[in-house]
Design a protein around this motif. Structure first.
Motif, PDB file in Angstrom:
ATOM      1  N   ILE A 268      22.094 -32.794 -10.346  1.00 21.17           N
ATOM      2  CA  ILE A 268      23.158 -32.468 -11.299  1.00 21.17           C
ATOM      3  C   ILE A 268      23.509 -30.988 -11.167  1.00 21.17           C
ATOM      4  O   ILE A 268      22.762 -30.110 -11.601  1.00 21.17           O
ATOM      5  N   VAL A 269      24.647 -30.722 -10.544  1.00 18.52           N
ATOM      6  CA  VAL A 269      25.079 -29.348 -10.287  1.00 18.52           C
ATOM      7  C   VAL A 269      25.715 -28.781 -11.553  1.00 18.52           C
ATOM      8  O   VAL A 269      26.707 -29.315 -12.058  1.00 18.52           O
ATOM      9  N   LYS A 270      25.143 -27.697 -12.045  1.00 22.62           N
ATOM     10  CA  LYS A 270      25.657 -27.060 -13.265  1.00 22.62           C
ATOM     11  C   LYS A 270      26.402 -25.755 -12.968  1.00 22.62           C
ATOM     12  O   LYS A 270      27.195 -25.294 -13.792  1.00 22.62           O
ATOM     13  N   MET A 271      26.136 -25.145 -11.813  1.00 25.22           N
ATOM     14  CA  MET A 271      26.766 -23.872 -11.471  1.00 25.22           C
ATOM     15  C   MET A 271      26.976 -23.814  -9.964  1.00 25.22           C
ATOM     16  O   MET A 271      26.104 -24.216  -9.193  1.00 25.22           O
ATOM     17  N   VAL A 272      28.153 -23.331  -9.567  1.00 26.97           N
ATOM     18  CA  VAL A 272      28.461 -23.117  -8.155  1.00 26.97           C
ATOM     19  C   VAL A 272      28.688 -21.625  -7.936  1.00 26.97           C
ATOM     20  O   VAL A 272      29.413 -20.991  -8.701  1.00 26.97           O
ATOM     21  N   TYR A 273      28.060 -21.100  -6.893  1.00 26.77           N
ATOM     22  CA  TYR A 273      28.207 -19.686  -6.524  1.00 26.77           C
ATOM     23  C   TYR A 273      28.836 -19.608  -5.141  1.00 26.77           C
ATOM     24  O   TYR A 273      28.447 -20.357  -4.230  1.00 26.77           O
ATOM     25  N   LEU A 274      29.808 -18.713  -4.959  1.00 24.92           N
ATOM     26  CA  LEU A 274      30.423 -18.490  -3.656  1.00 24.92           C
ATOM     27  C   LEU A 274      30.589 -16.998  -3.412  1.00 24.92           C
ATOM     28  O   LEU A 274      30.921 -16.236  -4.330  1.00 24.92           O
ATOM     29  N   ASP A 275      30.363 -16.601  -2.176  1.00 22.93           N
ATOM     30  CA  ASP A 275      30.529 -15.209  -1.791  1.00 22.93           C
ATOM     31  C   ASP A 275      30.921 -15.162  -0.322  1.00 22.93           C
ATOM     32  O   ASP A 275      30.963 -16.192   0.362  1.00 22.93           O
TER      33      ASP A 275
ATOM     34  N   VAL B  54      30.973 -17.616   4.684  1.00 26.41           N
ATOM     35  CA  VAL B  54      31.001 -17.970   3.260  1.00 26.41           C
ATOM     36  C   VAL B  54      29.585 -18.343   2.845  1.00 26.41           C
ATOM     37  O   VAL B  54      28.921 -19.138   3.516  1.00 26.41           O
ATOM     38  N   GLN B  55      29.130 -17.763   1.757  1.00 24.58           N
ATOM     39  CA  GLN B  55      27.801 -18.061   1.223  1.00 24.58           C
ATOM     40  C   GLN B  55      27.957 -18.889  -0.037  1.00 24.58           C
ATOM     41  O   GLN B  55      28.756 -18.551  -0.909  1.00 24.58           O
ATOM     42  N   ALA B  56      27.202 -19.971  -0.115  1.00 24.07           N
ATOM     43  CA  ALA B  56      27.288 -20.879  -1.258  1.00 24.07           C
ATOM     44  C   ALA B  56      25.935 -21.019  -1.920  1.00 24.07           C
ATOM     45  O   ALA B  56      24.891 -20.965  -1.254  1.00 24.07           O
ATOM     46  N   GLY B  57      25.947 -21.193  -3.220  1.00 27.64           N
ATOM     47  CA  GLY B  57      24.739 -21.461  -3.982  1.00 27.64           C
ATOM     48  C   GLY B  57      24.999 -22.554  -4.998  1.00 27.64           C
ATOM     49  O   GLY B  57      26.067 -22.583  -5.624  1.00 27.64           O
ATOM     50  N   LEU B  58      24.065 -23.459  -5.149  1.00 26.37           N
ATOM     51  CA  LEU B  58      24.162 -24.524  -6.137  1.00 26.37           C
ATOM     52  C   LEU B  58      22.982 -24.425  -7.086  1.00 26.37           C
ATOM     53  O   LEU B  58      21.830 -24.337  -6.641  1.00 26.37           O
ATOM     54  N   VAL B  59      23.266 -24.410  -8.375  1.00 28.97           N
ATOM     55  CA  VAL B  59      22.213 -24.450  -9.390  1.00 28.97           C
ATOM     56  C   VAL B  59      22.122 -25.889  -9.868  1.00 28.97           C
ATOM     57  O   VAL B  59      23.072 -26.439 -10.425  1.00 28.97           O
ATOM     58  N   VAL B  60      20.969 -26.511  -9.622  1.00 31.15           N
ATOM     59  CA  VAL B  60      20.803 -27.951  -9.783  1.00 31.15           C
ATOM     60  C   VAL B  60      19.726 -28.267 -10.811  1.00 31.15           C
ATOM     61  O   VAL B  60      18.623 -27.706 -10.771  1.00 31.15           O
ATOM     62  N   PHE B  61      20.042 -29.168 -11.733  1.00 33.29           N
ATOM     63  CA  PHE B  61      19.084 -29.707 -12.688  1.00 33.29           C
ATOM     64  C   PHE B  61      18.754 -31.143 -12.283  1.00 33.29           C
ATOM     65  O   PHE B  61      19.467 -31.762 -11.499  1.00 33.29           O
ATOM     66  N   THR B  62      17.687 -31.682 -12.867  1.00 29.05           N
ATOM     67  CA  THR B  62      17.336 -33.076 -12.627  1.00 29.05           C
ATOM     68  C   THR B  62      17.207 -33.810 -13.952  1.00 29.05           C
ATOM     69  O   THR B  62      16.891 -33.211 -14.983  1.00 29.05           O
TER      70      THR B  62
END
Length: 357
Positions: A32-39, A45-53
């Motif tokens: 469950i992706v709650k936050m997306v980060y891009l830079d 391009v750098q991506a980050g996913l903040v994931v809950f379960t």
């Protein structure tokens, strides 16, 4: 008829069995992706996913446990996000994603990143965009606190104008007209330290996708008020060499359009009440109240004029002043917009007329 009835029953049972074989995937089987980060850095391009379960077999919107951060990079937004998704073994679920963070590299030209999500706005209608000073590496170091960071971000998104709404959803962002973002983005500050500040206390103004000014403190509050994102001010500042604090009540903005010297003109007036006024930490004496009220109104006039020069006068009509002018004379304003001269010719005057409680 009896044979036909048996056939119908058999067909119904077959359909039920087939449907049972294609049950929907539960949230417990998804990331469950709650936050997306891009830079952006070094042409990547750098991506980050903040994931809950979720708990196994859960079909509710609730999530539990400590969130995880998965990062990756690629030649495009799509590739970077896909590679970040592959860092874990569950199918990503984006329906609860409300937070988009853009890092310092992406902030130099936010347009492609905002456009990417604006194009799929129907899938994520509540997505709010923020800037962050954190690099992808620094974001990865925040895993111990990222669950609380997400909750704070969701709290900010859920705030109303009475609480100073400092967020902006993708659907509110103006990406048309100049080939990029005209407007602003809030800066979401946080760090890996548990006790560090988390929230928004700065905003960055953009023109054609590029940043050009930073607002904070009273200027940011006044900006939110003029933008319809706040209905009160709580200010602590210096006026004439003295520390002045005050709050406001019952604020109201009125807009009156006219023609002055052949050019469109807009009068913006702020009315309301001043409360809890102190000077150098002491309440204002009755004999000084009228003078202090004049000084505060003059101070707010200066702040509004500064914001006007930083926005409307530069063609960044984040306060929608052109809309009010067009209500008065649509044909004249449309003609000036077509020639690209409206923001050079039109004038705006602000007047604060606050009174003591």
């Amino acid at each position: 008829m009896q044979k036909n009835a048996y056939k119908i029953i058999a067909l119904t049972l077959l359909l039920m069995l087939l449907c049972g074989c294609k049950q929907s995937r539960s949230l417990g089987e998804r990331a469950i992706v709650k936050m997306v980060y891009l830079d952006e850095s070094g042409g990547q391009v750098q991506a980050g996913l903040v994931v809950f379960t979720c708990a196994p077999n859960s079909d509710t919107a609730s999530v539990e446990g400590q969130a995880k951060i998965y990062t990756a990079q690629g030649k495009s937004i799509e590739e970077a996000l896909y590679k970040a998704e592959q860092q874990q073994n569950k199918k990503p679920f984006y329906a609860q994603n409300e937070i988009l963070l853009l890092g310092p590299g992406a902030a130099r030209n936010v347009t492609p990143y905002l456009s990417y999500f604006a194009d799929e706005n129907a899938a994520r209608p509540n997505l709010a965009a923020f800037l962050t000073p954190l690099t992808a590496e620094e974001l990865s170091e925040c895993e111990d606190v990222i669950s609380d960071v997400v909750r704070e971000g969701e709290r900010l998104i859920g705030m109303g104008a009475d609480e100073q709404d400092r967020t902006q959803s993708i659907f509110e962002i103006n990406l048309s007209g100049t080939g990029g973002l005209d407007g602003y983005l809030p800066v979401f500050s946080f760090s890996k330290e548990e006790k560090e500040f988390r929230g928004v206390r700065q905003m960055v103004l953009f023109r054609s996708g590029a940043p050009y000014a930073v607002l904070e403190d009273a200027a940011m509050q006044m900006f939110l008020l003029l933008n319809g994102k706040a209905r009160q001010l709580t200010v602590n500042t210096q006026i004439e060499g003295r520390v002045v604090s005050f709050r406001t009540q019952q604020l109201r903005l009125t807009h009156t359009a006219s023609t002055a010297g052949g050019a469109p003109h807009l009068e913006v007036c702020l009315t309301g009440k001043l409360d809890d006024v102190t000077v150098d930490g002491a309440p204002v004496a009755d004999k000084e109240e009228a003078e202090m009220t004049r000084e505060i109104n003059a101070y707010l006039n200066r702040e509004a004029e500064m914001l006007n020069q930083a926005t409307f006068a530069r063609g960044n009509d984040t306060f929608h002043y052109a809309w009010w002018l067009k209500l008065y004379d649509t044909a004249a304003c449309e003609a000036l917009l077509r020639t690209g001269t409206l923001y050079d010719i039109a004038t705006v005057d602000f007047s604060s007329e606050l009174k003591p409680v």
